[in-house]
Design a protein around this motif. Sequence first.
Motif, short mmCIF file in Angstrom:
data_model
loop_
_atom_site.label_atom_id
_atom_site.label_comp_id
_atom_site.label_asym_id
_atom_site.label_seq_id
_atom_site.Cartn_x
_atom_site.Cartn_y
_atom_site.Cartn_z
N LEU A 31 -42.35 8.29 -18.74
CA LEU A 31 -41.28 9.03 -19.49
C LEU A 31 -41.57 9.24 -20.80
CD1 LEU A 31 -37.97 7.88 -17.68
CD2 LEU A 31 -39.05 9.95 -17.44
N LYS A 32 -42.15 8.07 -21.36
CA LYS A 32 -42.66 8.40 -22.81
C LYS A 32 -43.86 9.36 -22.87
CE LYS A 32 -41.85 3.70 -24.64
NZ LYS A 32 -42.35 2.50 -24.99
N GLU A 33 -44.80 9.16 -21.84
CA GLU A 33 -45.71 10.34 -21.82
C GLU A 33 -45.06 11.62 -21.78
OE1 GLU A 33 -48.32 9.03 -18.71
OE2 GLU A 33 -48.84 7.25 -19.78
N ALA A 34 -44.24 11.80 -20.69
CA ALA A 34 -43.43 13.05 -20.57
C ALA A 34 -42.93 13.65 -21.83
CB ALA A 34 -42.42 13.01 -19.49
N GLU A 35 -42.21 12.94 -22.57
CA GLU A 35 -41.65 13.37 -23.68
C GLU A 35 -42.91 13.89 -24.68
OE1 GLU A 35 -39.24 9.99 -25.66
OE2 GLU A 35 -38.55 9.68 -23.48
N ASN A 36 -43.94 13.16 -24.89
CA ASN A 36 -45.03 13.88 -25.70
C ASN A 36 -45.47 15.03 -25.04
OD1 ASN A 36 -44.75 11.57 -27.63
ND2 ASN A 36 -46.20 10.40 -26.10
N LYS A 41 -45.67 21.25 -25.23
CA LYS A 41 -45.45 22.34 -24.35
C LYS A 41 -46.52 22.31 -23.27
CE LYS A 41 -43.13 25.25 -27.85
NZ LYS A 41 -41.76 24.45 -27.71
N LYS A 42 -46.94 21.19 -22.74
CA LYS A 42 -47.55 20.92 -21.45
C LYS A 42 -46.61 20.84 -20.30
CE LYS A 42 -51.59 19.41 -24.01
NZ LYS A 42 -52.47 18.15 -24.16
N PHE A 43 -46.06 21.81 -19.87
CA PHE A 43 -45.16 21.78 -18.90
C PHE A 43 -45.58 21.35 -17.54
CE2 PHE A 43 -43.70 25.18 -21.88
CZ PHE A 43 -42.82 24.45 -22.64
N LYS A 49 -45.22 14.02 -14.76
CA LYS A 49 -44.74 12.72 -15.19
C LYS A 49 -43.45 12.43 -14.98
CE LYS A 49 -48.53 11.40 -17.11
NZ LYS A 49 -49.44 10.28 -16.61
N VAL A 50 -42.58 13.64 -15.10
CA VAL A 50 -40.97 13.18 -14.76
C VAL A 50 -40.93 13.03 -13.28
CG1 VAL A 50 -38.71 14.40 -14.53
CG2 VAL A 50 -40.25 14.60 -16.53
N THR A 51 -41.61 13.73 -12.45
CA THR A 51 -41.59 13.51 -10.93
C THR A 51 -42.05 12.22 -10.50
OG1 THR A 51 -42.03 15.93 -10.59
CG2 THR A 51 -42.57 14.35 -8.68
N ARG A 52 -43.02 11.49 -11.14
CA ARG A 52 -43.46 10.19 -10.95
C ARG A 52 -42.28 9.15 -11.49
NH1 ARG A 52 -45.21 6.53 -8.39
NH2 ARG A 52 -46.59 4.95 -9.19
N ALA A 53 -41.64 9.39 -12.31
CA ALA A 53 -40.59 8.66 -12.65
C ALA A 53 -39.36 8.75 -11.59
CB ALA A 53 -39.97 9.04 -14.32
N ARG A 103 -34.83 7.11 -19.94
CA ARG A 103 -35.94 6.10 -20.55
C ARG A 103 -35.05 4.79 -21.14
NH1 ARG A 103 -38.15 5.30 -25.31
NH2 ARG A 103 -37.84 7.47 -26.03
N GLY A 104 -34.13 5.34 -21.85
CA GLY A 104 -33.39 4.16 -22.78
C GLY A 104 -32.45 3.26 -21.72
#
Length: 137
Positions: A31-36, A41-43, A49-53, A103-104
């Motif tokens: 999720l940290k990676e997804a935020e970055n 704008k690397k959709f 990454k979100v799907t992995r989470a 993530r929090g």
Amino acid sequence: MKENTYLEKMVMTASPAKLVQMLYEKAVEVLKEAENLLADKKFVEFNEKVTRAQDIITELNLSLDMEKGGTIAQNLRALYNYMFQRLVEGNVKKDVEKIREVRGMLEELLEVWKEAMKKAGNVTPPEKKQGGLNLMG
């Protein structure tokens, strides 16, 4: 390649309690990676990454023992379902706040889990290990 072999060995020899900790840690990491990625704008990569989470949260949800877990398992199931839904919304709407919220929550669960493992002495018998958990990716 050596890192993957090491990780596979860790997963295969970890207790169920340690596997849960590893899943929480991996979910926070992706999720940290997804935020970055979203900020850059690397959709496509963000979606991956979100799907992995989401997959990790599904795994955590499926690992709950609803019979023995009682109220705690019920509450965790509701929380996992909520987090999954927030990730779906965050992914579709490209909403970083929803991703950060989940993530929090995972970071808090991770800290509580680590503390519980310390108090319990992480004494889960090895014969109760669960297979099939995939931390790769």
